[in-house]
Design an enzyme around this catalytic site. Structure first.
Site, PDB file in Angstrom:
ATOM      1  N   GLY A  22      10.397 -48.571  12.871  1.00 38.10           N
ATOM      2  CA  GLY A  22      10.812 -49.915  13.253  1.00 38.10           C
ATOM      3  C   GLY A  22      11.638 -50.546  12.163  1.00 38.10           C
ATOM      4  N   MET A  26      14.218 -57.810   7.329  1.00 41.86           N
ATOM      5  CA  MET A  26      13.923 -57.631   5.917  1.00 41.86           C
ATOM      6  C   MET A  26      13.734 -56.189   5.497  1.00 41.86           C
ATOM      7  SD  MET A  26      11.478 -60.856   5.008  1.00 41.86           S
ATOM      8  CE  MET A  26      12.040 -62.534   5.320  1.00 41.86           C
ATOM      9  N   GLY A  27      13.659 -55.256   6.428  1.00 43.40           N
ATOM     10  CA  GLY A  27      13.471 -53.880   6.003  1.00 43.40           C
ATOM     11  C   GLY A  27      13.162 -52.945   7.144  1.00 43.40           C
ATOM     12  N   GLN A  28      12.731 -51.739   6.774  1.00 43.43           N
ATOM     13  CA  GLN A  28      12.420 -50.689   7.729  1.00 43.43           C
ATOM     14  C   GLN A  28      11.069 -50.073   7.391  1.00 43.43           C
ATOM     15  OE1 GLN A  28      15.717 -47.955   7.166  1.00 43.43           O
ATOM     16  NE2 GLN A  28      16.919 -48.957   8.766  1.00 43.43           N
ATOM     17  N   VAL A  29      10.453 -49.460   8.397  1.00 42.02           N
ATOM     18  CA  VAL A  29       9.262 -48.646   8.188  1.00 42.02           C
ATOM     19  C   VAL A  29       9.552 -47.259   8.743  1.00 42.02           C
ATOM     20  CG1 VAL A  29       6.834 -48.283   8.744  1.00 42.02           C
ATOM     21  CG2 VAL A  29       7.660 -50.583   8.261  1.00 42.02           C
ATOM     22  N   LYS A  43       7.367 -48.369   3.887  1.00 40.36           N
ATOM     23  CA  LYS A  43       8.123 -49.593   4.076  1.00 40.36           C
ATOM     24  C   LYS A  43       9.226 -49.646   3.020  1.00 40.36           C
ATOM     25  CE  LYS A  43       5.660 -53.256   4.202  1.00 40.36           C
ATOM     26  NZ  LYS A  43       4.826 -54.375   3.702  1.00 40.36           N
ATOM     27  N   ASP A 137      -1.904 -63.990   8.119  1.00 43.63           N
ATOM     28  CA  ASP A 137      -1.077 -63.569   9.256  1.00 43.63           C
ATOM     29  C   ASP A 137      -1.824 -62.599  10.168  1.00 43.63           C
ATOM     30  OD1 ASP A 137       1.236 -63.834  10.758  1.00 43.63           O
ATOM     31  OD2 ASP A 137       2.221 -62.120   9.814  1.00 43.63           O
TER      32      ASP A 137
END
Length: 379
Positions: A22, A26-29, A43, A137
């Site tokens: 995904g 802000m970034g990728q995994v 991550k 969260d």
């Protein structure tokens, strides 16, 4: 699950990427494999954010937060390098859906299953709070359904109980629909009770397929959280009073995680029968990817940008957080020994994970978590 061309060339530290799970703002995994064959979720932050000293400080803090928490129902950090040119964080991988995905695919869960789920989440929060942290969260997209119990993930916006906060004054970090009133009104007061509020809202979703404060723009949902009573229609009578207590406006009136452990009572066998096929399929496909021969190495034609010089001491460039070995992480493995957790968390979950619809209005001064644009997990 199929290999994709969108994985990073070469490796991420010592890990070989297999598939993009995904990505978001802000970034990728990435699903990746260690040299010893261990499946991990890595991550990776976006290169442009890696040049931001404030973001690096937040990412380094996230690594420290994740490594401080241990428990049967929480994330275990395997490895990390916050000082790399492109910082990354690796956790063990569990081939299981999020609670959001499970309810969307199979419908609401029954009372006995949710009692088991609630006890696991309460135990996870107990581990978080004993580490001196507040998650801030908890939501359906941050709960994974593993073969041996739920996993609470994403400590990307957790804060230490000593009051250290890296957000700007006047902003709120969290996910609309699962934030406690005090988290909306005064983020500096968001202590452990805000996690209990989010747990209650998450269990309402598990039982009914919707959050207790409805849908709509972020501003309207947050207004209802602060000013309206939760909608518990469809919640079984046996759990209604308990979840209502979790969702009280006054933080002092909510039960503690320790108290909740004794309140959920007898649950049912885990996992829910409807999820067995999904769990087996995910485990089998992930193992097949790990066993496949690596693709030819594509050499970089440009040099990566050097990491900005740290403004304070962050330790060595490469950190084996907690010194966890593959065998140690395997102690919380899911089905067939394939992994234990997808740690995710540089942003929030998208529409399929219960977040506000893309394009919803946002109230002034509220920083709503970034939604992913593709893949299986929130970033």
């Amino acid at each position: 699950m199929q290999p994709q061309d969108a994985v990073m060339p070469g490796g991420i530290g010592p890990y070989r990427p297999l598939r993009l799970l995904g990505e978001g703002g802000m970034g990728q995994v990435h699903l990746a494999v260690s040299p010893g064959g261990r499946l991990v979720a890595v991550k990776v932050v976006r290169p442009e954010l890696a040049e931001d000293a404030a973001f690096r400080a937040r990412f380094d803090r996230e690594v420290r937060a994740c490594s401080a928490v241990s428990g049967a129902f929480t994330a275990a950090v395997v490895d990390a390098d916050p000082a790399a040119p492109v910082p990354w964080l690796a956790t063990a991988y569990v081939p299981g859906p999020s609670l959001q995905e499970a309810v969307a695919a199979h419908g609401p869960m029954d009372e006995r299953t949710v009692r088991t789920l609630g006890a696991g989440l309460a135990e996870a929060l107990l581990a978080v709070h004993r580490a001196g942290l507040v998650h801030r969260d908890m939501k359906p997209g941050n709960v994974l359904i593993a073969g041996d119990g739920p996993r609470v993930i994403d400590f990307g916006i957790s804060r230490a109980l000593d009051g250290t906060v890296l957000t700007r004054t006047g902003t709120v970090l969290g996910s609309p629909g699962y934030m406690a009133p005090e988290q909306v009104a005064a983020p500096q007061d968001a202590g452990p009770p805000c996690d209990v509020f989010a747990l209650g809202a998450t269990l309402v979703y598990a039982l009914t397929g919707r959050g207790p404060f409805g849908t709509g723009s972020a501003a309207s949902v947050l207004y209802r959280i602060v000013n309206s009573e939760p909608n518990l229609d469809g919640v079984p009578p046996g759990l209604g009073p308990l979840l209502a207590d979790c969702l009280r406006k006054d933080p002092a009136a909510r039960p503690t995680p320790e108290q909740l452990l004794g309140m959920f009572g007898a649950g049912s066998a885990w996992p829910p029968p409807a999820l067995w096929d999904d769990l087996r399929r995910r485990a089998t496909e992930a193992a097949a990817l790990a066993a496949a021969p690596p693709p030819p190495v594509r050499h970089q034609t440009t040099q990566p940008k050097a990491a900005p010089k740290p403004t304070g001491g962050h330790g060595p460039n490469r950190r084996r957080v907690l010194g966890l070995t593959a065998a140690a992480v395997g102690g919380v493995a899911g089905l067939a020994g394939v992994g234990a957790l997808v740690e995710q968390g540089i942003g929030g979950s998208g529409a399929r994970h219960g977040a506000a619809p893309r394009g919803s209005a946002r109230p002034t001064g509220v920083a709503v978590r970034k939604e992913p644009v593709r893949g299986d997990v929130p970033i």
